[in-house]
Design a protein around this motif. Structure first.
Motif, PDB file in Angstrom:
ATOM      1  N   LYS A  87       0.822  -1.215   0.000  1.00  0.00           N
ATOM      2  CA  LYS A  87       0.000   0.000   0.000  1.00  0.00           C
ATOM      3  C   LYS A  87       0.852   1.259   0.000  1.00  0.00           C
ATOM      4  CE  LYS A  87      -3.681  -2.619   0.617  1.00  0.00           C
ATOM      5  NZ  LYS A  87      -3.117  -3.927   0.924  1.00  0.00           N
ATOM      6  N   PHE A  88       2.074   1.179   0.521  1.00  0.00           N
ATOM      7  CA  PHE A  88       2.897   2.375   0.662  1.00  0.00           C
ATOM      8  C   PHE A  88       4.065   2.421  -0.324  1.00  0.00           C
ATOM      9  CE2 PHE A  88       0.726   1.775   4.673  1.00  0.00           C
ATOM     10  CZ  PHE A  88       0.178   3.034   4.855  1.00  0.00           C
ATOM     11  N   VAL A  89       4.115   1.445  -1.228  1.00  0.00           N
ATOM     12  CA  VAL A  89       5.087   1.507  -2.321  1.00  0.00           C
ATOM     13  C   VAL A  89       4.388   1.516  -3.669  1.00  0.00           C
ATOM     14  CG1 VAL A  89       6.896   0.409  -0.971  1.00  0.00           C
ATOM     15  CG2 VAL A  89       5.407  -1.006  -2.389  1.00  0.00           C
ATOM     16  N   GLY A  90       3.060   1.514  -3.656  1.00  0.00           N
ATOM     17  CA  GLY A  90       2.304   1.635  -4.894  1.00  0.00           C
ATOM     18  C   GLY A  90       2.402   0.451  -5.815  1.00  0.00           C
ATOM     19  N   ARG A  91       2.734  -0.729  -5.280  1.00  0.00           N
ATOM     20  CA  ARG A  91       2.855  -1.912  -6.132  1.00  0.00           C
ATOM     21  C   ARG A  91       2.194  -3.083  -5.443  1.00  0.00           C
ATOM     22  NH1 ARG A  91       8.782  -2.349  -8.730  1.00  0.00           N
ATOM     23  NH2 ARG A  91       7.512  -3.331 -10.329  1.00  0.00           N
ATOM     24  N   ARG A  92       1.579  -3.945  -6.227  1.00  0.00           N
ATOM     25  CA  ARG A  92       0.971  -5.127  -5.633  1.00  0.00           C
ATOM     26  C   ARG A  92       2.079  -6.063  -5.141  1.00  0.00           C
ATOM     27  NH1 ARG A  92      -1.297  -8.163 -11.079  1.00  0.00           N
ATOM     28  NH2 ARG A  92       0.734  -8.725 -11.949  1.00  0.00           N
ATOM     29  N   LEU A  93       1.716  -6.979  -4.262  1.00  0.00           N
ATOM     30  CA  LEU A  93       2.690  -7.910  -3.694  1.00  0.00           C
ATOM     31  C   LEU A  93       3.295  -8.776  -4.787  1.00  0.00           C
ATOM     32  CD1 LEU A  93       3.983  -9.132  -1.133  1.00  0.00           C
ATOM     33  CD2 LEU A  93       2.077 -10.760  -1.088  1.00  0.00           C
ATOM     34  N   PHE A  94       4.619  -8.753  -4.878  1.00  0.00           N
ATOM     35  CA  PHE A  94       5.331  -9.539  -5.877  1.00  0.00           C
ATOM     36  C   PHE A  94       5.232 -11.021  -5.523  1.00  0.00           C
ATOM     37  CE2 PHE A  94       9.181 -11.721  -7.258  1.00  0.00           C
ATOM     38  CZ  PHE A  94       9.193 -11.405  -8.610  1.00  0.00           C
ATOM     39  N   GLY A  95       4.900 -11.841  -6.504  1.00  0.00           N
ATOM     40  CA  GLY A  95       4.891 -13.291  -6.304  1.00  0.00           C
ATOM     41  C   GLY A  95       3.905 -13.755  -5.257  1.00  0.00           C
TER      42      GLY A  95
ATOM     43  N   PHE B 207      12.699 -12.143  -0.330  1.00  0.00           N
ATOM     44  CA  PHE B 207      12.896 -11.788  -1.737  1.00  0.00           C
ATOM     45  C   PHE B 207      11.663 -11.089  -2.297  1.00  0.00           C
ATOM     46  CE2 PHE B 207      12.019 -12.966  -6.150  1.00  0.00           C
ATOM     47  CZ  PHE B 207      13.108 -12.393  -6.791  1.00  0.00           C
ATOM     48  N   ASN B 208      10.493 -11.615  -1.994  1.00  0.00           N
ATOM     49  CA  ASN B 208       9.273 -11.034  -2.530  1.00  0.00           C
ATOM     50  C   ASN B 208       8.985  -9.659  -1.946  1.00  0.00           C
ATOM     51  OD1 ASN B 208       7.530 -13.050  -4.341  1.00  0.00           O
ATOM     52  ND2 ASN B 208       8.700 -14.242  -2.875  1.00  0.00           N
ATOM     53  N   TRP B 209       9.290  -9.454  -0.677  1.00  0.00           N
ATOM     54  CA  TRP B 209       9.095  -8.123  -0.091  1.00  0.00           C
ATOM     55  C   TRP B 209      10.028  -7.099  -0.738  1.00  0.00           C
ATOM     56  CZ3 TRP B 209       9.459 -10.657   5.370  1.00  0.00           C
ATOM     57  CH2 TRP B 209       8.230 -11.261   5.683  1.00  0.00           C
ATOM     58  N   ILE B 210      11.284  -7.485  -0.913  1.00  0.00           N
ATOM     59  CA  ILE B 210      12.242  -6.553  -1.525  1.00  0.00           C
ATOM     60  C   ILE B 210      11.853  -6.271  -2.973  1.00  0.00           C
ATOM     61  CG2 ILE B 210      14.655  -6.253  -2.220  1.00  0.00           C
ATOM     62  CD1 ILE B 210      15.457  -7.865   0.256  1.00  0.00           C
ATOM     63  N   ALA B 211      11.442  -7.317  -3.704  1.00  0.00           N
ATOM     64  CA  ALA B 211      11.022  -7.124  -5.085  1.00  0.00           C
ATOM     65  C   ALA B 211       9.771  -6.242  -5.166  1.00  0.00           C
ATOM     66  CB  ALA B 211      10.753  -8.475  -5.747  1.00  0.00           C
ATOM     67  N   THR B 212       8.902  -6.322  -4.163  1.00  0.00           N
ATOM     68  CA  THR B 212       7.718  -5.463  -4.136  1.00  0.00           C
ATOM     69  C   THR B 212       8.114  -3.993  -4.034  1.00  0.00           C
ATOM     70  OG1 THR B 212       6.417  -7.218  -3.084  1.00  0.00           O
ATOM     71  CG2 THR B 212       5.562  -4.979  -2.917  1.00  0.00           C
ATOM     72  N   MET B 213       9.165  -3.708  -3.275  1.00  0.00           N
ATOM     73  CA  MET B 213       9.596  -2.321  -3.086  1.00  0.00           C
ATOM     74  C   MET B 213      10.398  -1.788  -4.267  1.00  0.00           C
ATOM     75  SD  MET B 213      10.709  -2.084   0.927  1.00  0.00           S
ATOM     76  CE  MET B 213      11.841  -3.450   0.867  1.00  0.00           C
ATOM     77  N   TRP B 214      10.895  -2.682  -5.115  1.00  0.00           N
ATOM     78  CA  TRP B 214      11.819  -2.279  -6.179  1.00  0.00           C
ATOM     79  C   TRP B 214      11.171  -1.235  -7.090  1.00  0.00           C
ATOM     80  CZ3 TRP B 214      16.728  -4.603  -6.594  1.00  0.00           C
ATOM     81  CH2 TRP B 214      17.491  -4.199  -7.684  1.00  0.00           C
ATOM     82  N   GLU B 215      11.789  -0.064  -7.188  1.00  0.00           N
ATOM     83  CA  GLU B 215      11.307   1.037  -8.018  1.00  0.00           C
ATOM     84  C   GLU B 215       9.857   1.410  -7.725  1.00  0.00           C
ATOM     85  OE1 GLU B 215      12.041   0.298 -12.137  1.00  0.00           O
ATOM     86  OE2 GLU B 215      14.177   0.760 -11.962  1.00  0.00           O
ATOM     87  N   GLY B 216       9.432   1.210  -6.472  1.00  0.00           N
ATOM     88  CA  GLY B 216       8.079   1.575  -6.106  1.00  0.00           C
ATOM     89  C   GLY B 216       7.941   3.057  -5.828  1.00  0.00           C
ATOM     90  N   ASP B 217       6.714   3.498  -5.738  1.00  0.00           N
ATOM     91  CA  ASP B 217       6.411   4.884  -5.402  1.00  0.00           C
ATOM     92  C   ASP B 217       6.304   4.971  -3.885  1.00  0.00           C
ATOM     93  OD1 ASP B 217       5.673   7.503  -5.402  1.00  0.00           O
ATOM     94  OD2 ASP B 217       3.607   7.157  -6.050  1.00  0.00           O
ATOM     95  N   VAL B 218       7.454   5.089  -3.217  1.00  0.00           N
ATOM     96  CA  VAL B 218       7.546   4.946  -1.767  1.00  0.00           C
ATOM     97  C   VAL B 218       6.988   6.182  -1.074  1.00  0.00           C
ATOM     98  CG1 VAL B 218       9.120   4.669   0.179  1.00  0.00           C
ATOM     99  CG2 VAL B 218       9.513   3.404  -1.938  1.00  0.00           C
ATOM    100  N   ARG B 219       6.117   5.934  -0.076  1.00  0.00           N
ATOM    101  CA  ARG B 219       5.619   7.006   0.787  1.00  0.00           C
ATOM    102  C   ARG B 219       6.179   6.773   2.186  1.00  0.00           C
ATOM    103  NH1 ARG B 219      -0.704   7.165   0.449  1.00  0.00           N
ATOM    104  NH2 ARG B 219      -0.513   4.940  -0.012  1.00  0.00           N
ATOM    105  N   LEU B 220       6.967   7.711   2.683  1.00  0.00           N
ATOM    106  CA  LEU B 220       7.684   7.520   3.942  1.00  0.00           C
ATOM    107  C   LEU B 220       6.743   7.765   5.116  1.00  0.00           C
ATOM    108  CD1 LEU B 220      10.501   6.729   4.853  1.00  0.00           C
ATOM    109  CD2 LEU B 220      11.026   9.152   5.144  1.00  0.00           C
ATOM    110  N   THR B 221       5.949   6.760   5.428  1.00  0.00           N
ATOM    111  CA  THR B 221       5.027   6.821   6.546  1.00  0.00           C
ATOM    112  C   THR B 221       5.531   5.914   7.667  1.00  0.00           C
ATOM    113  OG1 THR B 221       3.737   4.994   5.653  1.00  0.00           O
ATOM    114  CG2 THR B 221       3.088   7.222   4.993  1.00  0.00           C
TER     115      THR B 221
END
Length: 757
Positions: A329-337, A389-403
């Motif tokens: 929800k805070f990186v703007g990407r659905r869960l990878f894998g 691995f899946n958590w890190i891949a989810t964040m990769w190049e995401g639209d991160v909101r620093l909350t």
């Protein structure tokens, strides 16, 4: 020496008094009298009547949301109680001698701290979150058995009182001792907190005469019944109460984790209850379940750890479910894998019952049995690594909101990585024998139970706070508190890892003076963790009474990325119905797995990864063939130079069970280059760095070249090794360029055809 009962009772009283004063201050600020005067007698009577009505409602409710709140409040109170134990432990360790508490008091503190946090803090909080949100997430009206759900909760408060009765009796005895002679209050002076260790190992737990041990065992047994009842309810709810459009394929990740957690609890806690009954019988009726002439003390260890290690995953899996839910929800990407995260959760659930004896590597268990448990204990790291691995891949190049929730999610991943890696070391028998009795184990364990687990509790409280209360918390204070707890936990338990690696024994109130500075650093870190917990408590309490009201139906702007999940849809419906708010509509929308805009992908298609692969399989084969031809040129040059042995390709045939034939090996190599690697590139290209397609191809080729270099290494050394690595890298770069350039060419051709039609 200081009196433990007085100090702990005073600390708990100060916490309760502080919460009461915050409540009174907040109510006075928010409910001023209209005439500026004092409340009337009629007003006070009306207020008391309202309070009685509210109390009756909370005592008799069967609503899943109310039960969830009760679980969370109870778990928070137990966590604060266990946290006071922890602060007192760390205070004693400021100095090498036992000059603040006695060694017996120190032993009692870590016994009650461990049991309170594991049994009465973590699981009730997660059961509370599950009670509140799981029915909303799956579209159910309530839990499957609402009355049983209420019973499951109301068994916990008396269980906690029984387990911690020693402290209450001690405080009561000291108060009565001011007015009554010692002979008349002898019972209050004989009951004291249990000091045999939180694992309750026999024969000490059988032989110690303290009657509080019996009360503790009864309390733990009662809590086990409550947990088993709750687990059955969760399983029945997920299996039978889902909405018609919620199947196993689209069941949310948190519900999956709660289902697996409940299944583990259903198998583990009844066994613990049986072991507790046997221990009670040994203590009070002369049976010999855990005596040397009976089953033996090792039997208790087997039974306890058969519960104890699945219990670690019962505590851990809900945290991973929350992380997999909140992080996207805070990186703007659905869960990878998503599917692999589910499979890893199921794998952890099954394998958790096959590793219990790695807690017993220093005991007299058959070495062959130990070796089998070591193998499973090492293997169980694989599903955990998949999650990371899946958590890190989810964040990769995401639209991160620093909350605050994001800070806690990222901090939880970091502490879990360190805690998990150190746990893999301890799964190896020689390493465990060396470090089993040291602070290394304390640091490893607490990086999980004070790292990812409470971090995700706090992240969930911040993420769902607008939904729970209809108000906002102080978001700047929340970010500061999140950074503070991540920093404090890291300082404390990384320090314990270091001193454990140096050989400092754990579970001892007295330690050599040369470790004093390290213990003081760890204690300061522990105080920081305690301070951050108080800041969180202050923030949520004050915000609950005085926080800014939520003025939108989409507080986190989740509609913009298509992640407006069922619980927020329920929140929107309630806000529209109660406050006549208009449903929030984002200014712009995009798909959740695109950081900025919808990517075209290697094949120019738009849709899911599976759809892209199916539509572009032909291009994958053509691009893979071109790349493989170019790669073969580089490897052929390496063969001519003498730095690559083609006979190593034979291992490919053996790997899949075929005869060791060089032609079969070459054939498999070509199949991999033309089919397997192109399809993997299609699936993962959007998660790899690189703005241009050929840059992504080079990144992908570099990653797979490392595996090739390791797999086909045949002992080259010196310049031959340098040449081998160089040719492998260049050959793979040629493969990546050939693959991506072909994709681009075919994509342009297809676009031209579409435009022409």
């Amino acid at each position: 020496m200081m009196d433990r009962a007085v100090v702990e009772g005073s600390a708990l009283g100060a916490l309760a008094l502080g919460c009461l004063l915050l409540w009174l201050r907040s109510r006075r600020a928010s409910r001023a009298e209209s005439d500026g005067g004092y409340p009337t007698r009629e007003g006070l009577a009306l207020e008391l009547g309202r309070l009685r009505s509210e109390l009756y409602r909370w005592l008799t409710t069967t609503n899943h949301r109310d039960i969830g709140i009760l679980y969370i409040v109870f778990g928070t109170i137990a966590g604060l109680w266990g946290g006071v134990d922890a602060m007192m432990l760390r205070t004693e360790l400021l100095t090498p001698p036992a000059d603040i508490w006695t060694p017996e008091t120190y032993n009692a503190l870590f016994t009650t701290h461990g049991l309170t946090m594991l049994i009465f803090f973590v699981l009730p909080v997660f059961f509370g979150i599950g009670n509140y949100f799981l029915p909303l997430l799956i579209g159910a009206e309530d839990m499957a058995f609402p009355r049983v759900n209420a019973i499951g909760f109301w068994l916990l408060p008396p269980a906690l009182l029984l387990a911690r009765m020693g402290l209450l009796v001690q405080v009561g005895g000291q108060v009565l001792g001011l007015f009554l002679p010692e002979e008349s209050i002898r019972f209050f002076l004989t009951v004291r907190e249990v000091s045999v260790g939180w694992t309750l190992y026999a024969p000490l737990s059988v032989q110690q005469p303290n009657p509080q041990i019996d009360l503790l065992l009864l309390g733990l047994h009662l809590s086990g019944i409550a947990t088993t009842v709750g687990a059955i309810n969760f399983i029945a709810t997920v299996v039978y109460e889902r909405a018609e459009d919620v199947g196993w394929a689209n069941l949310d990740i948190f519900s999956w984790n709660m289902l697996v957690t409940s299944t583990l609890a259903l198998f583990a806690f009844p066994l613990l209850g049986s072991a507790l009954v046997m221990l009670l019988l040994d203590r009070n009726f002369g049976t010999t379940f855990f005596a040397v002439e009976g089953g033996g003390p090792i039997l208790w260890q087997h039974l306890f750890w058969f519960w104890g290690h699945p219990e670690v995953y019962i505590l851990f899996l809900p945290a991973t479910g929350l992380l997999s839910t909140i992080l996207p929800k805070f990186v703007g990407r659905r869960l990878f894998g998503f599917e692999f995260v589910v499979y890893s959760t199921l794998g952890l659930g099954v394998m958790s019952f096959g590793v219990w004896a790695h807690h017993m590597f220093t005991s007299a268990v058959d070495p062959r049995v130990k070796a089998s448990f070591m193998a499973v204990s090492v293997a169980i790291a694989v599903p955990s690594a998949i999650k990371i691995f899946n958590w890190i891949a989810t964040m990769w190049e995401g639209d991160v909101r620093l909350t605050a929730p994001l800070i806690l999610c990222v901090g939880g991943i970091g502490t879990f990585i360190v805690g998990g890696v150190t746990g893999a070391f301890l799964a190896v028998i020689p390493v465990d024998i060396l470090y089993h009795g040291t602070y290394y184990v304390v640091g490893h364990f607490h990086l999980i139970v004070v790292g990812i687990i409470p971090f995700l509790m706090l992240a969930a409280s911040y993420y769902w706070f607008p939904l729970l209360t209809g108000r906002w918390y102080d978001r700047r204070l929340a970010r500061f508190q999140a950074v503070l707890i991540v920093f404090g936990a890291s300082v404390t338990f990384l320090t314990l890892l270091v001193i454990g690696g140096l050989g400092l024994p754990r579970r001892q109130a007295i330690y050599p003076p040369e470790y004093q500075l390290a213990q003081q650093i760890a204690t300061v870190g522990g105080y920081v963790v305690g301070l951050s917990a108080l800041l969180w408590l202050y923030n949520v309490l004050v915000s609950y009474w005085q926080g800014d009201r939520v003025r939108t139906t989409d507080p986190w702007d989740l509609k913009a990325t298509g992640q407006f999940t069922r619980e927020w849809q329920w929140f929107e419906e309630r806000m529209v119905e109660r406050y006549d708010l208009a449903p929030a509509e984002p200014e712009t929308t995009r798909r959740a797995y695109a950081p900025e805009a919808e990517p075209e992908g290697p094949g120019g298609g738009v849709g899911t990864v599976a759809g892209t692969v199916s539509r572009n399989a032909g291009m994958a084969a053509v691009g893979g063939f071109v790349g493989t031809v170019l790669m073969a040129g580089g490897l052929g040059t390496a063969i001519l130079v003498g730095v690559f042995d083609p006979a190593s390709l034979v291992e490919l045939a053996e790997l899949v069970g075929l005869p060791p034939n060089p032609l079969l090996g070459v054939g498999l190599f070509l199949v991999g280059g033309t089919v397997t690697w192109p399809l993997l590139f299609l699936a993962f290209s959007e998660f790899l760095p690189g703005r241009l397609l050929f840059e992504t191809g080079l990144t992908f080729a570099t990653l797979i070249s490392t595996g090739f270099a390791v797999a086909f290494y045949t002992g080259q050394a010196g310049l031959a090794l340098v040449g081998y690595v160089g040719f492998v890298l260049v050959a793979h770069w040629a493969y990546g360029l050939g693959l991506t350039v072909t994709f681009q060419y075919l994509r342009a051709r297809r676009r031209d055809r579409l435009e022409a039609t």
